[in-house]
Scaffold this motif. Structure first.
Motif, PDB file in Angstrom:
ATOM      1  N   LEU A   1      39.941  44.333  42.533  1.00  0.00           N
ATOM      2  CA  LEU A   1      40.069  42.990  41.966  1.00  0.00           C
ATOM      3  C   LEU A   1      38.774  42.574  41.279  1.00  0.00           C
ATOM      4  N   GLU A   2      38.905  41.790  40.258  1.00  0.00           N
ATOM      5  CA  GLU A   2      37.719  41.209  39.634  1.00  0.00           C
ATOM      6  C   GLU A   2      36.986  40.349  40.669  1.00  0.00           C
ATOM      7  N   GLN A   3      35.691  40.198  40.483  1.00  0.00           N
ATOM      8  CA  GLN A   3      34.876  39.449  41.441  1.00  0.00           C
ATOM      9  C   GLN A   3      35.019  37.952  41.165  1.00  0.00           C
ATOM     10  N   TYR A   4      36.159  37.387  41.633  1.00  0.00           N
ATOM     11  CA  TYR A   4      36.409  35.964  41.457  1.00  0.00           C
ATOM     12  C   TYR A   4      35.388  35.148  42.255  1.00  0.00           C
ATOM     13  N   SER A   5      35.289  33.884  41.917  1.00  0.00           N
ATOM     14  CA  SER A   5      34.265  33.033  42.548  1.00  0.00           C
ATOM     15  C   SER A   5      34.439  32.962  44.061  1.00  0.00           C
ATOM     16  N   ILE A   6      35.683  32.941  44.541  1.00  0.00           N
ATOM     17  CA  ILE A   6      35.910  32.862  45.980  1.00  0.00           C
ATOM     18  C   ILE A   6      35.434  34.134  46.664  1.00  0.00           C
ATOM     19  N   LEU A   7      35.624  35.297  45.996  1.00  0.00           N
ATOM     20  CA  LEU A   7      35.169  36.553  46.570  1.00  0.00           C
ATOM     21  C   LEU A   7      33.646  36.637  46.569  1.00  0.00           C
TER      22      LEU A   7
ATOM     23  N   TRP B   1      31.671  34.085  46.758  1.00  0.00           N
ATOM     24  CA  TRP B   1      31.223  33.147  47.791  1.00  0.00           C
ATOM     25  C   TRP B   1      31.339  33.773  49.180  1.00  0.00           C
ATOM     26  N   LEU B   2      32.403  34.527  49.400  1.00  0.00           N
ATOM     27  CA  LEU B   2      32.591  35.194  50.685  1.00  0.00           C
ATOM     28  C   LEU B   2      31.747  36.462  50.799  1.00  0.00           C
ATOM     29  N   GLY B   3      31.270  36.965  49.670  1.00  0.00           N
ATOM     30  CA  GLY B   3      30.467  38.185  49.680  1.00  0.00           C
ATOM     31  C   GLY B   3      31.274  39.443  49.937  1.00  0.00           C
ATOM     32  N   VAL B   4      32.548  39.470  49.506  1.00  0.00           N
ATOM     33  CA  VAL B   4      33.408  40.613  49.800  1.00  0.00           C
ATOM     34  C   VAL B   4      33.922  41.249  48.518  1.00  0.00           C
TER      35      VAL B   4
END
Length: 403
Positions: free
Chosen positions: A166-172, A174-177
């Motif tokens: 998956l693209e590195q969306y802002s939520i990802l 923020w979670l660092g995953v």
């Protein structure tokens, strides 16, 4: 080849055998992994979570009389493989994978045993093991060999797959995953065992019981104690997947070789069907980097020491645990009793797999090569209605980009 290509490719190589399951190859980058794998199997877990031999004891009765004795076996099975794994970056987020397992050979040691039965007036004693086989040979049943070797140079079921990150969306972020999905399909290039042989082993997904015909994976990774160059001292990974096993048809033995021990066709029909039952699997992995190692400017890092510092550590160790829940295996033939007798041994179950792997990476010193050695055990914790196989593996990983 620039640093981004090296890092992503090597991470994928590490991922295939341990952690970082979300990594993918950059576009037009190739991965080549040559490995050796040896799997040993000598026991199974029954429905009461007790460890048992792979084959149940067989009581034999005198025609119209008492118990001749009980024929037993404790087979030890060893599979040896050479495995070729190939990867290709279709895009920066989509990687194609090929898994090609070639069986170097399979050996089975039966370890036959005999427990005497009832007193036989005609003999003046109970049947001994030699008495039993002399009686069996008089009826056309030869005494089977205790050792079997086969499958030399035979393909197991090869696997083709795709992994999409998956693209590195802002939520990802923020979670660092990192999150990725994968789909793998096994091609029917393996083969089933000879139905007439008492000792034989096949190379399909059902016989190997190591991977499914179709698998759908959801993977999550998170790094901790990450330095200024983006290298994590510790990485936690989670792999959730569903494995589908297709029903398959087998030829019923007619007793042409073993008329007393393998003669099912008269009452089960010419063929029978096995539905192996699907898997639901959760794997948790921990990747630790105890030693980063030296660095030097090289072709791998584009002549830049700072870029070399961002390459994977020289030494990393991966620990993982897999919980594998298995659906019941079902047999279908013309004999409901025969189906029941086999299905009752393989009801709903689970197995627990523990794995440790050592990875050596030489990227920091200018060589795009990794070595690994691993051991996976399934007999450390009691399972249920499953086989308990242990596996040793070792290999060499290379990466390349030609255009």
């Amino acid at each position: 080849m620039n640093r981004a290509l090296i890092v992503a490719a090597v991470l994928l190589l590490a991922a295939r055998a341990g952690a970082a399951e979300t990594t993918v190859l950059p576009r037009h980058t190739f991965l080549v992994d040559f490995g050796y794998l040896q799997s040993t199997l000598s026991s199974r877990w029954d429905d009461a979570r007790q460890q048992r031999p792979l084959i149940d004891e067989i009581p034999r009765y005198e025609p119209g009389g008492g118990l001749q004795g009980v024929l037993g076996a404790r087979p030890d099975v060893v599979y040896k493989f050479v495995v070729l794994q190939l990867g290709y970056g279709i895009t920066d987020n989509l990687t194609a994978l090929l898994y090609l397992p070639i069986v170097v050979g399979t050996t089975i040691d039966a370890n036959f045993s005999w427990r005497p039965g009832d007193y036989q007036p005609g003999l003046g004693r109970a049947y001994s093991e030699d008495d039993f086989w002399a009686w069996a040979q008089s009826l056309g049943q030869p005494r089977p060999a205790s050792h079997w070797e086969g499958n030399r140079g035979t393909l197991a079921d090869m696997v083709v797959g795709l992994r999409y990150r998956l693209e590195q969306y802002s939520i990802l972020r923020w979670l660092g995953v990192q999150v990725a999905g994968a789909l793998a399909v096994a091609l029917p290039t393996g083969r089933s065992p000879d139905p007439e042989e008492l000792l034989a082993a096949g190379t399909s997904t059902w016989e190997l019981h190591a991977y499914g015909d179709v698998e759908a994976h959801l993977d999550v990774d998170r790094g901790f104690f990450t330095d200024a160059h983006g290298v994590s001292r510790l990485n936690l990974g989670l792999d959730l997947y569903y494995a589908f096993f297709r029903p398959r048809q087998y030829t019923a033995p007619r007793g042409t070789v073993n008329p007393l021990l393998l003669n099912y066709a008269p009452y089960v029909g010419d063929t029978y069907t096995i539905d192996p039952g699907d898997w639901f699997v959760t794997t948790v992995s921990l990747d630790v980097a105890p030693y980063y190692g030296p660095v030097r400017a090289s072709m791998v890092s584009g002549g830049d020491v700072d870029k070399a510092l961002a390459l994977p550590p020289m030494v990393s160790v991966t620990f993982s645990y897999s919980y594998i829940a298995t659906a019941p295996t079902r047999w279908q033939s013309q004999s409901a009793l025969w189906d029941y007798d086999r299905a009752k041994l393989w009801g709903p179950g689970e197995k627990h797999a523990f794995k440790a792997q050592l990875n050596l990476s030489f990227l920091r010193v200018g060589f795009p090569v990794q070595l690994y050695v691993a051991y996976r055990a399934q007999d450390l914790a009691h399972g249920r209605n499953t086989r308990a196989a242990d596996t040793f593996s070792a290999g060499l990983r290379l990466i390349a980009k030609f255009w």
